[in-house]
Design an enzyme around this catalytic site. Structure first.
Site, PDB file in Angstrom:
ATOM      1  N   GLY A  27      21.845  43.030   7.043  1.00 12.82           N
ATOM      2  CA  GLY A  27      22.359  42.001   7.930  1.00 12.82           C
ATOM      3  C   GLY A  27      21.263  41.276   8.684  1.00 12.82           C
ATOM      4  N   CYS A  28      21.558  40.947   9.949  1.00 16.31           N
ATOM      5  CA  CYS A  28      20.655  40.124  10.741  1.00 16.31           C
ATOM      6  C   CYS A  28      19.348  40.824  11.094  1.00 16.31           C
ATOM      7  CB  CYS A  28      21.360  39.677  12.019  1.00 16.31           C
ATOM      8  SG  CYS A  28      22.769  38.577  11.732  1.00 16.31           S
ATOM      9  N   SER A  29      19.279  42.133  10.913  1.00 18.35           N
ATOM     10  CA  SER A  29      18.051  42.856  11.243  1.00 18.35           C
ATOM     11  C   SER A  29      17.146  43.056  10.040  1.00 18.35           C
ATOM     12  CB  SER A  29      18.404  44.228  11.840  1.00 18.35           C
ATOM     13  OG  SER A  29      19.072  45.040  10.893  1.00 18.35           O
TER      14      SER A  29
END
Length: 251
Positions: A27-29
């Site tokens: 995801g966003c990480s």
């Protein structure tokens, strides 16, 4: 299969002996996680250079609102496709290489009992991502303790405005709550807000765009800083950075 890593190696004409590692479903990480892994690789292979490539096709999340998950409409307003790349190494060659940032320390913290915070699932009509409305509040409540746990071993005990900030702009509420929780001056989130306004949330690569914007604004960002992104879990990925004479580097 084979993965995009083989495609990238082929396009760049890399030696067949090059070692590749793929990371998915972060995801966003994802870019922050990749930087943490690349740091370990570089420090254990001192003469090596690690090419980090992060790409997201968030278009697969563009869909009509799900009747059971109206929060998916948030993503329709925020998402964008993006890709970024960085080169990581240890012991730079002074005559040929000019590092932009030094990765001083990396850490990962999971906020307890938050597996519901960012849930995704492949379905017949595409990828359904359901960001919880609770995420900004979770960040507001937990972020300072996460930072203290990560920075205390380095002898840092506060003074958040003394640092520059490269925060993944998952949404405006996340940046607003970061500012509130840490009492940051408005300019500390300027790079993140700019990237969000110009490109949207591109998931993993977004923080690379933020770092590049910080590089462009080198007069505003000197010394130590923190790179941060939030992923499924909810996981907080953090990296303490040192800006390395960014004014010497080309725009």
């Amino acid at each position: 299969m084979p993965g995009v890593d083989h495609r990238v190696a082929s396009i760049l004409g890399l030696d067949p002996s090059v070692r590749t590692t793929m990371l998915y479903v972060k995801g966003c990480s994802s870019a922050s996680t990749m930087l943490r892994v690349a740091k370990d690789m570089a420090e254990n292979n001192r003469r090596a250079r690690v090419l980090l490539v992060c790409a997201e096709l968030t278009l697969i999340m563009f869909r009509a609102p799900h009747e059971d998950h109206v929060e998916t409409t948030i993503m329709q307003a925020l998402i964008g496709d993006g890709a970024g790349a960085m080169i990581v190494g240890a012991e730079p060659e002074d005559s040929e290489e000019r590092p932009l940032f030094e990765m001083v320390a990396a850490s990962q913290r999971t906020i307890p009992e938050t597996t519901h915070g960012a849930v995704g699932q492949f379905m017949e009509d595409g990828f359904l991502f359901c960001p919880s409305f609770e995420i900004p509040a979770l960040i507001l409540e937990n972020i300072e303790q996460c930072l203290l746990d990560a920075l205390r071993p380095l002898g840092f005990n506060g003074g958040w405005n003394e640092l520059f900030w490269a925060v993944h702009p998952g949404g405006r509420a996340i940046l607003d709550n970061m500012e509130e929780a840490l009492q940051l001056e408005p300019e500390k989130m300027a790079a993140s807000r700019y990237v969000l306004s110009e490109y949207g949330n591109m998931s993993g690569p977004t923080v690379i765009f933020v770092l590049d914007e910080i590089r462009r604004r080198h007069d505003e960002h000197q010394g130590l800083g923190v790179m941060m992104a939030f992923g499924p879990g909810v996981v907080v990925e953090m990296m303490v950075l040192h800006a390395c004479n960014t004014s010497r580097n080309p725009a």
